[in-house]
Scaffold this active site. Structure first.
Site, PDB file in Angstrom:
ATOM      1  N   ARG A  87       1.156  -1.164   0.150  1.00 32.10           N
ATOM      2  CA  ARG A  87      -0.069   0.169   0.047  1.00 32.10           C
ATOM      3  C   ARG A  87       0.864   1.505   0.110  1.00 32.10           C
ATOM      4  O   ARG A  87       1.574   2.080  -1.274  1.00 32.10           O
ATOM      5  CB  ARG A  87      -0.855   0.096   1.136  1.00 32.10           C
ATOM      6  CG  ARG A  87      -2.220   0.866   0.867  1.00 32.10           C
ATOM      7  CD  ARG A  87      -1.973   2.604   1.626  1.00 32.10           C
ATOM      8  NE  ARG A  87      -0.603   2.424   2.794  1.00 32.10           N
ATOM      9  CZ  ARG A  87      -0.738   3.596   3.181  1.00 32.10           C
ATOM     10  NH1 ARG A  87      -0.888   5.015   2.333  1.00 32.10           N
ATOM     11  NH2 ARG A  87      -0.139   3.516   4.829  1.00 32.10           N
ATOM     12  N   HIS A 135       8.484   7.352   8.339  1.00 28.87           N
ATOM     13  CA  HIS A 135       9.608   7.021   6.767  1.00 28.87           C
ATOM     14  C   HIS A 135      10.845   7.608   7.421  1.00 28.87           C
ATOM     15  O   HIS A 135      11.344   8.552   8.074  1.00 28.87           O
ATOM     16  CB  HIS A 135       8.741   8.532   6.247  1.00 28.87           C
ATOM     17  CG  HIS A 135       7.185   7.579   5.751  1.00 28.87           C
ATOM     18  ND1 HIS A 135       7.635   7.599   4.485  1.00 28.87           N
ATOM     19  CD2 HIS A 135       6.888   7.683   6.549  1.00 28.87           C
ATOM     20  CE1 HIS A 135       6.190   7.232   4.531  1.00 28.87           C
ATOM     21  NE2 HIS A 135       5.192   6.728   5.518  1.00 28.87           N
ATOM     22  N   CYS A 156       4.316   9.875   0.208  1.00 28.76           N
ATOM     23  CA  CYS A 156       3.066   9.479   0.482  1.00 28.76           C
ATOM     24  C   CYS A 156       2.563  10.822  -0.758  1.00 28.76           C
ATOM     25  O   CYS A 156       3.483  11.539  -0.677  1.00 28.76           O
ATOM     26  CB  CYS A 156       2.749  10.852   2.093  1.00 28.76           C
ATOM     27  SG  CYS A 156       0.929  11.348   1.487  1.00 28.76           S
ATOM     28  N   ASN A 177       9.448   4.017   3.358  1.00 31.76           N
ATOM     29  CA  ASN A 177       9.385   3.702   4.674  1.00 31.76           C
ATOM     30  C   ASN A 177      10.280   3.390   4.871  1.00 31.76           C
ATOM     31  O   ASN A 177      11.592   2.496   4.530  1.00 31.76           O
ATOM     32  CB  ASN A 177       8.003   2.789   4.994  1.00 31.76           C
ATOM     33  CG  ASN A 177       6.917   2.855   4.646  1.00 31.76           C
ATOM     34  OD1 ASN A 177       6.213   3.508   3.107  1.00 31.76           O
ATOM     35  ND2 ASN A 177       5.980   3.691   5.387  1.00 31.76           N
TER      36      ASN A 177
END
Length: 298
Positions: A9, A203, A234, A243
């Site tokens: 995701r 992150h 993002c 991340n």
């Protein structure tokens, strides 16, 4: 410590290359083979805004079904929850509440207060369907548009949620946090939500993600998000990077005496593999440096 794999995701949503459903399913299958048991597999976001997640239902229809594997679907509003419930493929929902209004408007098209009100509706719908519901507070460590976010502000948002979450995730969406903030956030949030399981999402934008992960471990956080390969970011935050990497995090925890139930070699291989599918070099280090001590040879 439980590692929640978010590469399928959060990892993929910021990458320019659009992968096929089959590749996404293989990514998830490889993570399971490496020992991961909670996977944020999809986001039920508007396909025009996040085209990388447009095939969420198809992915969930094709992933392996094992009794000890839990699939998480990220939702931003009631419409996202309706899609998640209709897919009949998620075990948990992760609702994102952005801590600041400007970022919330850009990310979800509504104010933080409006998003908080929708949390109660989404949580109630998830519970009625027998699904676990996590409340993630995004930009909890800082906002790219409005600056500093205090621990007291984040705790106030959590306290204002009328429906008690099953889990609270504190997210450093843009990678500005430091260990001192981890301690402050965990302490403040735990005071207003005693007994609720805490999870953290870091992150490595400014090279503090792994230090923050160790701080979260020290302060009793039970789960950490990570992305195999260290990919992602993002799409609505400037200069967002990936991340913390699942394989690098697992190596750090294992060497620190904390088991994650994962296998380093398989994680590293998966990180290199997904980077190849995307046509990039994986930010993760373990795939390049290898684990220590190296495996014994015959």
């Amino acid at each position: 410590m439980e590692i929640v794999e978010v590469g399928p995701r959060d990892g993929l949503q910021n990458e320019k290359t659009l992968l096929s459903t089959e590749v996404k399913v293989e990514y998830i299958t490889r993570a399971i083979a490496a020992g991961v048991r909670r996977i944020e597999a999809v986001a039920f976001a508007h396909p025009a805004r996040v085209p990388q997640m447009a095939d969420a239902e198809a992915v969930l229809a094709a992933v392996p079904r094992l009794p000890d594997v839990s699939y998480i679907g990220l939702v931003l509003n009631r419409r996202g929850l309706d899609r998640a419930l209709a897919s009949a493929g998620v075990d948990e929902v992760n609702y994102v509440l952005v801590a600041t209004d400007e970022f919330s408007q850009r990310n979800q098209g509504m104010s933080t207060a409006a998003s908080l009100a929708q949390w109660d509706e989404v949580a109630a719908g998830a519970r009625a369907a027998g699904l676990r519901a996590t409340l993630t507070v995004a930009a909890a460590f800082g906002c790219p548009f409005t600056g500093e976010v205090t621990a007291q502000h984040v705790a106030g948002l959590v306290a204002a949620a009328q429906t008690r979450p099953d889990e609270i995730c504190l997210a450093d969406t843009i990678g500005v946090g430091v260990p001192r903030q981890v301690a402050e956030l965990v302490t403040e949030v735990r005071a207003v939500a005693p007994g609720v399981a805490l999870r953290a999402h870091f992150h490595n934008t400014r090279n503090t993600g792994y230090a923050n992960a160790l701080a979260a471990l020290e302060y009793g956080v039970l789960a950490l998000d990570a992305s195999t390969g260290g990919i992602g970011g993002c799409p609505f935050a400037p200069a967002a990077t990936g991340n913390i990497a699942t394989e690098d995090l697992a190596h750090l925890l294992h060497r620190s005496g904390t088991d994650t139930g994962t296998r380093l070699a398989e994680l590293a291989e998966t990180g290199t593999w997904i980077a190849d599918q995307l046509g990039i070099t994986a930010p993760a280090m373990l795939g390049r440096a290898g684990a220590f001590p190296p495996p014994a040879t015959a």
